[in-house]
Each structure stands twice: as structure tokens, then as C-alpha cells.
Motif scaffolding. Structure first.
Motif, PDB file in Angstrom:
ATOM      1  N   SER A   7       0.856  -1.189   0.000  1.00 14.72           N
ATOM      2  CA  SER A   7       0.000   0.000   0.000  1.00 14.72           C
ATOM      3  C   SER A   7       0.895   1.243   0.000  1.00 14.72           C
ATOM      4  O   SER A   7       2.087   1.178   0.301  1.00 14.72           O
ATOM      5  CB  SER A   7      -0.892   0.001   1.237  1.00 14.72           C
ATOM      6  OG  SER A   7      -0.083   0.171   2.392  1.00 14.72           O
ATOM      7  N   LYS A   8       0.301   2.374  -0.326  1.00 13.16           N
ATOM      8  CA  LYS A   8       1.057   3.628  -0.290  1.00 13.16           C
ATOM      9  C   LYS A   8       1.592   3.899   1.108  1.00 13.16           C
ATOM     10  O   LYS A   8       2.710   4.381   1.273  1.00 13.16           O
ATOM     11  CB  LYS A   8       0.167   4.789  -0.743  1.00 13.16           C
ATOM     12  CG  LYS A   8      -0.110   4.799  -2.230  1.00 13.16           C
ATOM     13  CD  LYS A   8      -0.971   5.990  -2.605  1.00 13.16           C
ATOM     14  CE  LYS A   8      -1.268   5.987  -4.095  1.00 13.16           C
ATOM     15  NZ  LYS A   8      -2.137   7.105  -4.466  1.00 13.16           N
ATOM     16  N   ALA A   9       0.810   3.565   2.132  1.00 13.47           N
ATOM     17  CA  ALA A   9       1.241   3.799   3.519  1.00 13.47           C
ATOM     18  C   ALA A   9       2.477   2.979   3.850  1.00 13.47           C
ATOM     19  O   ALA A   9       3.421   3.480   4.488  1.00 13.47           O
ATOM     20  CB  ALA A   9       0.091   3.462   4.474  1.00 13.47           C
ATOM     21  N   VAL A  10       2.497   1.718   3.403  1.00 11.41           N
ATOM     22  CA  VAL A  10       3.658   0.861   3.654  1.00 11.41           C
ATOM     23  C   VAL A  10       4.875   1.408   2.916  1.00 11.41           C
ATOM     24  O   VAL A  10       5.982   1.475   3.470  1.00 11.41           O
ATOM     25  CB  VAL A  10       3.355  -0.603   3.244  1.00 11.41           C
ATOM     26  CG1 VAL A  10       4.620  -1.435   3.189  1.00 11.41           C
ATOM     27  CG2 VAL A  10       2.343  -1.217   4.206  1.00 11.41           C
ATOM     28  N   LYS A  11       4.678   1.828   1.665  1.00  9.18           N
ATOM     29  CA  LYS A  11       5.800   2.377   0.891  1.00  9.18           C
ATOM     30  C   LYS A  11       6.342   3.652   1.547  1.00  9.18           C
ATOM     31  O   LYS A  11       7.559   3.848   1.621  1.00  9.18           O
ATOM     32  CB  LYS A  11       5.369   2.668  -0.552  1.00  9.18           C
ATOM     33  CG  LYS A  11       5.161   1.411  -1.381  1.00  9.18           C
ATOM     34  CD  LYS A  11       4.713   1.768  -2.783  1.00  9.18           C
ATOM     35  CE  LYS A  11       4.516   0.547  -3.645  1.00  9.18           C
ATOM     36  NZ  LYS A  11       4.024   0.867  -4.990  1.00  9.18           N
ATOM     37  N   ARG A  12       5.441   4.490   2.025  1.00  6.09           N
ATOM     38  CA  ARG A  12       5.895   5.718   2.692  1.00  6.09           C
ATOM     39  C   ARG A  12       6.730   5.391   3.917  1.00  6.09           C
ATOM     40  O   ARG A  12       7.797   5.970   4.144  1.00  6.09           O
ATOM     41  CB  ARG A  12       4.690   6.567   3.124  1.00  6.09           C
ATOM     42  CG  ARG A  12       4.091   7.374   2.017  1.00  6.09           C
ATOM     43  CD  ARG A  12       2.996   8.316   2.534  1.00  6.09           C
ATOM     44  NE  ARG A  12       2.086   8.612   1.447  1.00  6.09           N
ATOM     45  CZ  ARG A  12       0.832   8.162   1.359  1.00  6.09           C
ATOM     46  NH1 ARG A  12       0.300   7.456   2.340  1.00  6.09           N
ATOM     47  NH2 ARG A  12       0.101   8.466   0.323  1.00  6.09           N
TER      48      ARG A  12
END
Ligand SMILES: [Zn+2]
Length: 110
Positions: A7-12
Motif C-alpha cells: 500500500s502507499k502507507a507501507v511504501k511511505r
């Protein structure tokens, strides 16, 4: 089974943890020159979570994929195929004589 991406949150969170450096070779990461890698490949059950995510430069990601991920996945497929009696198809090796006639010879008989 479709690939489960991060997810974008994990990548961030992974990008913040990496702090601009490859998490394998510690090289400084250039814009767009890195990938988010599954430590345990998705195909092998690796979850798309922060603990299974690492930021790698493209060279490290390519090496990890070729040297570690692909052979592990191939071995897992071979082992699970073997467990359900799936084998390589017979290969034709050439010709042999059978009752005076030339017939194709298989590498093994079923
Ligand atoms: Zn690297």
C-alpha cells in the motif's frame, strides 16, 4: 493468485526507514531508481506489510530477484508438483528399433 503490492502507507513508511539509501548496499538512491521489494516473495506467502518490505536500488533488486527469489519459487513449484505427481513431460530422445521398425524413443516410460 494475483500479486499483492504494498500500500502507499507501507511504501511511505519503508521510504522513511530507508532514509534515501538502498537497504541492501546502502547506496544513495536517485529519484525513481529504486524498487519496493518483498523480502519474502508474494508468491511464497510474503505479506504486503512493512516488515516484509525493503527499499532496494534497481541493481540490488535485480540481483535478489535473479539469485534468490526466482530459484526459491521454482524449487517450491517443483517440490509441490512432485507431491502431486506432476512430472516433466516425456522427451523424445531419438529413434530405436522395435520389431524391425524405427520408433521414437522416449527418455522414460510411463
Ligand atoms: Zn543496492
Amino acid at each position: 493468485m494475483s500479486r499483492r503490492d504494498f500500500s502507499k502507507a507501507v511504501k511511505r513508511a519503508a521510504a522513511a526507514r530507508a532514509d534515501g539509501h538502498c537497504e541492501a548496499c546502502t547506496a544513495r538512491l536517485a529519484y525513481g531508481q529504486y524498487h519496493y521489494d518483498h523480502v519474502l516473495p508474494d508468491w511464497l506467502g510474503g505479506e504486503p506489510e512493512l516488515e516484509n518490505c525493503q527499499v532496494l536500488c534497481i541493481t540490488c533488486h535485480r540481483l535478489k530477484t535473479a539469485d534468490m527469489d526466482v530459484p526459491r519459487i521454482a524449487k517450491t513449484k517443483r517440490t509441490s508438483d512432485q507431491a502431486i505427481s506432476i512430472r516433466k513431460p516425456r522427451q523424445i530422445r531419438g529413434w530405436r528399433k522395435f520389431n524391425g521398425e524405427a520408433v521414437r524413443a522416449a527418455s522414460r516410460r510411463d
